[in-house]
Design a protein around this motif. Structure first.
Motif, PDB file in Angstrom:
ATOM      1  N   PRO A  55      15.990 -15.868   6.183  1.00  0.00           N
ATOM      2  CA  PRO A  55      16.078 -14.509   5.638  1.00  0.00           C
ATOM      3  C   PRO A  55      15.908 -13.436   6.707  1.00  0.00           C
ATOM      4  N   LEU A  56      16.527 -12.296   6.448  1.00  0.00           N
ATOM      5  CA  LEU A  56      16.272 -11.113   7.248  1.00  0.00           C
ATOM      6  C   LEU A  56      14.879 -10.629   6.867  1.00  0.00           C
ATOM      7  N   LYS A  57      14.104 -10.143   7.818  1.00  0.00           N
ATOM      8  CA  LYS A  57      12.710  -9.757   7.563  1.00  0.00           C
ATOM      9  C   LYS A  57      12.566  -8.246   7.586  1.00  0.00           C
ATOM     10  N   VAL A  58      12.003  -7.700   6.493  1.00  0.00           N
ATOM     11  CA  VAL A  58      11.705  -6.270   6.405  1.00  0.00           C
ATOM     12  C   VAL A  58      10.199  -6.148   6.202  1.00  0.00           C
ATOM     13  N   ARG A  59       9.516  -5.618   7.192  1.00  0.00           N
ATOM     14  CA  ARG A  59       8.062  -5.433   7.144  1.00  0.00           C
ATOM     15  C   ARG A  59       7.771  -3.958   6.912  1.00  0.00           C
ATOM     16  N   LEU A  60       6.933  -3.667   5.913  1.00  0.00           N
ATOM     17  CA  LEU A  60       6.575  -2.299   5.561  1.00  0.00           C
ATOM     18  C   LEU A  60       5.066  -2.133   5.741  1.00  0.00           C
ATOM     19  N   GLU A  61       4.663  -1.380   6.747  1.00  0.00           N
ATOM     20  CA  GLU A  61       3.250  -1.173   7.030  1.00  0.00           C
ATOM     21  C   GLU A  61       2.786   0.156   6.451  1.00  0.00           C
ATOM     22  N   ALA A  62       1.609   0.135   5.835  1.00  0.00           N
ATOM     23  CA  ALA A  62       1.058   1.329   5.186  1.00  0.00           C
ATOM     24  C   ALA A  62      -0.054   1.940   6.025  1.00  0.00           C
ATOM     25  N   ASP A  63      -0.191   3.278   5.898  1.00  0.00           N
ATOM     26  CA  ASP A  63      -1.363   3.923   6.468  1.00  0.00           C
ATOM     27  C   ASP A  63      -2.482   3.867   5.424  1.00  0.00           C
ATOM     28  N   SER A  64      -3.619   4.479   5.712  1.00  0.00           N
ATOM     29  CA  SER A  64      -4.771   4.395   4.808  1.00  0.00           C
ATOM     30  C   SER A  64      -4.544   5.111   3.474  1.00  0.00           C
ATOM     31  N   ASN A  65      -3.534   5.977   3.393  1.00  0.00           N
ATOM     32  CA  ASN A  65      -3.225   6.694   2.155  1.00  0.00           C
ATOM     33  C   ASN A  65      -2.105   6.050   1.344  1.00  0.00           C
ATOM     34  N   GLY A  66      -1.580   4.924   1.804  1.00  0.00           N
ATOM     35  CA  GLY A  66      -0.499   4.243   1.096  1.00  0.00           C
ATOM     36  C   GLY A  66       0.888   4.708   1.493  1.00  0.00           C
ATOM     37  N   ASN A  67       0.960   5.622   2.451  1.00  0.00           N
ATOM     38  CA  ASN A  67       2.259   6.088   2.939  1.00  0.00           C
ATOM     39  C   ASN A  67       2.798   5.118   3.982  1.00  0.00           C
ATOM     40  N   LEU A  68       4.098   5.157   4.172  1.00  0.00           N
ATOM     41  CA  LEU A  68       4.733   4.277   5.150  1.00  0.00           C
ATOM     42  C   LEU A  68       4.339   4.697   6.568  1.00  0.00           C
ATOM     43  N   ARG A  69       3.742   3.761   7.286  1.00  0.00           N
ATOM     44  CA  ARG A  69       3.365   4.006   8.679  1.00  0.00           C
ATOM     45  C   ARG A  69       4.465   3.534   9.623  1.00  0.00           C
ATOM     46  N   ASP A 115       8.161  -7.633   3.114  1.00  0.00           N
ATOM     47  CA  ASP A 115       6.761  -7.935   3.391  1.00  0.00           C
ATOM     48  C   ASP A 115       5.974  -6.625   3.470  1.00  0.00           C
ATOM     49  N   PRO A 116       5.612  -6.047   2.298  1.00  0.00           N
ATOM     50  CA  PRO A 116       4.879  -4.784   2.299  1.00  0.00           C
ATOM     51  C   PRO A 116       3.370  -5.000   2.382  1.00  0.00           C
ATOM     52  N   ASP A 117       2.677  -4.041   3.006  1.00  0.00           N
ATOM     53  CA  ASP A 117       1.216  -4.051   2.977  1.00  0.00           C
ATOM     54  C   ASP A 117       0.744  -3.896   1.541  1.00  0.00           C
ATOM     55  N   PHE A 118      -0.455  -4.390   1.256  1.00  0.00           N
ATOM     56  CA  PHE A 118      -1.008  -4.371  -0.093  1.00  0.00           C
ATOM     57  C   PHE A 118      -1.070  -2.966  -0.683  1.00  0.00           C
ATOM     58  N   GLY A 119      -1.535  -1.982   0.087  1.00  0.00           N
ATOM     59  CA  GLY A 119      -1.751  -0.641  -0.440  1.00  0.00           C
ATOM     60  C   GLY A 119      -0.566   0.294  -0.332  1.00  0.00           C
ATOM     61  N   LEU A 120       0.599  -0.210   0.026  1.00  0.00           N
ATOM     62  CA  LEU A 120       1.770   0.638   0.200  1.00  0.00           C
ATOM     63  C   LEU A 120       2.251   1.194  -1.137  1.00  0.00           C
ATOM     64  N   ASP A 121       2.548   2.487  -1.187  1.00  0.00           N
ATOM     65  CA  ASP A 121       3.080   3.113  -2.392  1.00  0.00           C
ATOM     66  C   ASP A 121       4.412   2.447  -2.739  1.00  0.00           C
ATOM     67  N   TYR A 122       4.605   2.165  -4.026  1.00  0.00           N
ATOM     68  CA  TYR A 122       5.774   1.405  -4.482  1.00  0.00           C
ATOM     69  C   TYR A 122       7.109   2.083  -4.160  1.00  0.00           C
ATOM     70  N   ARG A 123       7.115   3.411  -3.997  1.00  0.00           N
ATOM     71  CA  ARG A 123       8.387   4.100  -3.737  1.00  0.00           C
ATOM     72  C   ARG A 123       9.038   3.619  -2.442  1.00  0.00           C
ATOM     73  N   TYR A 124       8.218   3.191  -1.485  1.00  0.00           N
ATOM     74  CA  TYR A 124       8.778   2.684  -0.226  1.00  0.00           C
ATOM     75  C   TYR A 124       9.408   1.306  -0.425  1.00  0.00           C
ATOM     76  N   VAL A 125       8.820   0.514  -1.293  1.00  0.00           N
ATOM     77  CA  VAL A 125       9.394  -0.794  -1.614  1.00  0.00           C
ATOM     78  C   VAL A 125      10.737  -0.605  -2.310  1.00  0.00           C
ATOM     79  N   ILE A 126      10.800   0.344  -3.244  1.00  0.00           N
ATOM     80  CA  ILE A 126      12.056   0.650  -3.944  1.00  0.00           C
ATOM     81  C   ILE A 126      13.114   1.119  -2.944  1.00  0.00           C
ATOM     82  N   SER A 127      12.709   1.963  -1.998  1.00  0.00           N
ATOM     83  CA  SER A 127      13.658   2.450  -0.982  1.00  0.00           C
ATOM     84  C   SER A 127      14.181   1.309  -0.118  1.00  0.00           C
TER      85      SER A 127
END
Length: 108
Positions: free
Chosen positions: A2-16, A66-78
């Protein structure tokens, strides 16, 4: 594989940071545009090569999010939207990848 998409969150749940196959694409809306362009490039390359069998080619290609646990769902949707299709300049919808899965959930 699979192609890998990693989404890292900051402490507020925004995409870092958004990583595509370990390549840093940034953290804003332009990161999802870059992701869409990269997926489109790969799909076009797979279509040009042509499937050798039913288990290869663009129809068989998977993306693993592969999103961080606290990432806001809107980034996953994007990210899902960027991998699954695109709109041309003429307004036509072009499907890209439909096989999207999630990596094992990361701890909080």
């Amino acid at each position: 594989q699979p192609l890998k998409v990693r989404l890292e969150a900051d402490s507020n749940g925004n995409l870092r940071r958004l990583l595509f196959n370990e390549r840093d694409l940034g953290d804003g809306p332009e990161a999802f545009q870059l992701l869409n362009e990269e997926v489109n490039r790969i799909v076009l390359a797979l279509q040009n090569v042509g499937p050798a069998d039913a288990d290869s080619g663009a129809d068989a290609q998977e993306v693993e999010l592969d999103p961080d646990f606290g990432l806001d769902y809107r980034y996953v949707i994007s990210a899902i939207s960027a991998c699954s299709g695109r709109i041309t300049a003429e307004g036509t919808s072009v499907p890209l990848l439909s096989r999207i899965k999630f990596a094992q959930i990361r701890d909080e």
